[in-house]
Design an enzyme around this catalytic site. Structure first.
Site, PDB file in Angstrom:
ATOM      1  N   GLU A 118      -0.981  -5.215  -8.884  1.00 58.11           N
ATOM      2  CA  GLU A 118      -1.741  -4.073  -8.740  1.00 58.11           C
ATOM      3  C   GLU A 118      -2.958  -4.012  -7.714  1.00 58.11           C
ATOM      4  OE1 GLU A 118      -0.469  -0.895  -9.826  1.00 58.11           O
ATOM      5  OE2 GLU A 118       1.058  -1.984 -10.714  1.00 58.11           O
ATOM      6  N   TYR A 149       5.378  -8.447  -2.017  1.00 55.60           N
ATOM      7  CA  TYR A 149       6.510  -7.517  -2.314  1.00 55.60           C
ATOM      8  C   TYR A 149       7.494  -7.772  -1.823  1.00 55.60           C
ATOM      9  CZ  TYR A 149       3.527  -4.569  -5.464  1.00 55.60           C
ATOM     10  OH  TYR A 149       2.493  -4.172  -6.453  1.00 55.60           O
ATOM     11  N   TYR A 221      10.185   7.649   7.158  1.00 54.64           N
ATOM     12  CA  TYR A 221       9.626   7.589   5.612  1.00 54.64           C
ATOM     13  C   TYR A 221       8.349   7.614   5.340  1.00 54.64           C
ATOM     14  CZ  TYR A 221       9.496   6.289   0.676  1.00 54.64           C
ATOM     15  OH  TYR A 221       9.081   6.367  -0.380  1.00 54.64           O
ATOM     16  N   ASN A 226      -0.772   3.591  -2.859  1.00 56.45           N
ATOM     17  CA  ASN A 226      -1.561   4.675  -3.684  1.00 56.45           C
ATOM     18  C   ASN A 226      -3.066   4.367  -3.637  1.00 56.45           C
ATOM     19  OD1 ASN A 226      -2.295   2.285  -5.192  1.00 56.45           O
ATOM     20  ND2 ASN A 226      -0.598   2.676  -6.575  1.00 56.45           N
ATOM     21  N   TYR A 232      -2.435  -5.183   0.481  1.00 58.03           N
ATOM     22  CA  TYR A 232      -1.727  -4.483  -0.558  1.00 58.03           C
ATOM     23  C   TYR A 232      -0.398  -3.502   0.264  1.00 58.03           C
ATOM     24  CZ  TYR A 232      -0.771  -1.586  -4.566  1.00 58.03           C
ATOM     25  OH  TYR A 232      -0.449  -0.839  -5.847  1.00 58.03           O
ATOM     26  N   LYS A 236       7.000   0.274  -1.588  1.00 56.72           N
ATOM     27  CA  LYS A 236       7.307   1.414  -0.644  1.00 56.72           C
ATOM     28  C   LYS A 236       7.735   1.239   0.867  1.00 56.72           C
ATOM     29  CE  LYS A 236       3.735   3.693  -3.485  1.00 56.72           C
ATOM     30  NZ  LYS A 236       3.773   2.397  -4.349  1.00 56.72           N
TER      31      LYS A 236
END
Ligand SMILES: *[C@@H]1O[C@H](CO)[C@@H](O)[C@H](O)[C@H]1NC(C)=O
Ligand SMILES: *[C@@H]1O[C@H](CO)[C@@H](O)[C@H](O)[C@H]1NC(C)=O
Ligand SMILES: *[C@@H]1O[C@H](CO)[C@@H](O)[C@H](O)[C@H]1NC(C)=O
Ligand SMILES: *[C@@H]1O[C@H](CO)[C@@H](O)[C@H](O)[C@H]1NC(C)=O
Length: 338
Positions: A118, A149, A221, A226, A232, A236
């Site tokens: 996170e 990720y 897209y 967030n 980060y 997505k």
């Protein structure tokens, strides 16, 4: 230093640790621990809490496909606390647990890893762990153990398949909060261009298997993070946009940061435009050859997702021989917010 000298030094180090000179000196044991010679037992990693209660395949050879030289054992059996080489603590469960960590039982030479995917914005109670952890394992490139990720892996191909496009822009969103920057940018942009919204926060939820086929019909897209923090860059981008075969419009850290992960012509950054209207016009008027150019990188690379906790923990085994032996994070909060 030649490798032979290095081997000789390592041998001396092992012998010294076993010998009288450094006997009973936890600091030196800790320092040499990592660089000593062949091990007589597998490297053991205790996972204190299974992240999100995910079941992992914790068998005697948990990381078999990895290239690390020694075998490596992942376990969630807390009885291993007094013998594990590494103990990994996933932040989400630490945040929710009221129990203290077993600091008093930490054995010399054991290293504790703080694990989180996170962003700082969504991470609470860091100040409780001052001086507790030796290593960090996060999406940040400067982590001791870096777990992005996703990544691009080289390939070469003459042919790039672009999924058939029948629609323009979509966004999948499960946690919509009006005040978040991504919600604000979406609202502004949608005044100038039609955006189809899917996900838990919309009237059109998507089943997991429908996600990629649905997105792939769109030309663009909204890969909006967030919260905005260095490095980060989440699923997505990697899964929803790149794996689906669409062009990401990103909102997150600056363009230069994205370009450390993917080629500059693979995405559109909301900050490339001075207004949302200009961005909308850019999307609406883009000709076909320009659109195709956003797929050029796919001749050279393919997307690899890292979405598997087992694989992430196995990264510890791989990195272990090169990790610093005497390190501690005096303030995780300072590190994470910097
Ligand atoms: C768990 O890992 C072992 C050892 O690599 C493998 O033989 C087994 O098939 C795995 N089980 C599952 C359910 O993936
Ligand atoms: C946990 O490990 C201990 C010590 O190796 C062992 O005695 C015990 O049976 C294990 N517990 C489980 C649930 O595997
Ligand atoms: C942890 O360190 C931070 C930054 O140095 C400090 O502000 C905070 O008070 C410390 N917290 C505790 C519980 O010691
Ligand atoms: C397509 O758009 C690009 C970028 O605006 C432009 O350079 C190119 O000439 C256009 N091609 C055609 C065939 O219109």
């Amino acid at each position: 230093m030649t490798s032979r000298t290095w081997l000789a030094l390592k041998r001396v180090a092992s012998v010294s640790v076993l010998g009288i000179v450094f006997w009973n000196s936890p600091f030196l044991l800790q320092q040499f621990h990592i660089h000593t010679g062949p091990r007589d037992k597998p490297l053991s990693i205790l996972i204190w809490d299974l992240p999100f209660n995910h079941n992992l395949n914790l068998s005697s050879n948990s990381c078999p496909t990895r290239r690390h030289k020694e075998s490596c054992l992942l376990t969630s059996n807390r009885s291993w606390l007094d013998q594990a080489d590494v103990v990994a603590f996933h932040h989400r469960e630490l945040q929710h647990s009221t129990s203290n960590l077993p600091t008093a039982q930490k054995i010399p030479g054991q290293n504790w890893v703080w694990v989180s995917l996170e962003s700082p914005t969504n991470t609470k109670d860091l100040a409780a762990w001052n001086g507790t952890f030796n290593w960090v394992m996060t999406y940040r490139q400067d982590s001791d153990i870096f777990i992005p990720y996703g990544t691009l892996v080289p390939r070469s191909s003459d042919k790039v398949d672009i999924p058939k496009k029948s629609r323009l822009v979509c966004w999948v969103i499960s946690n919509y909060h009006r005040t978040q920057k991504r919600a604000e940018v979406y609202r502004e942009l949608s005044r100038h261009i039609k955006i189809d919204v899917y996900g838990k926060a919309s009237k059109k939820p998507l089943c997991p298997a429908c996600l990629l086929p649905t997105i792939s019909q769109y030309k663009f897209y909204l890969a909006f993070e967030n919260s905005i923090h260095r490095d980060y860059i989440t699923e997505k981008l990697w899964r929803n946009a790149l794996l689906a075969g669409t062009v990401p419009i990103v909102m997150g850290p600056p363009r230069a940061n994205y370009e450390q992960f993917i080629p500059g012509d693979a995405f559109i950054h909301v900050e490339d435009f001075s207004s949302r209207q200009e961005l909308a016009t850019f999307l609406l008027t883009m000709n076909d050859s320009h659109y195709q150019s956003f797929f050029n990188w796919r001749q050279r690379y393919t997307v690899k997702l890292y979405d598997n906790w087992q694989e992430r923990f196995c990264t510890i085994c791989e990195k272990y021989p090169s990790l610093p032996g005497r390190k501690v994070y005096p303030s995780l909060e300072d590190w994470f917010w910097n």
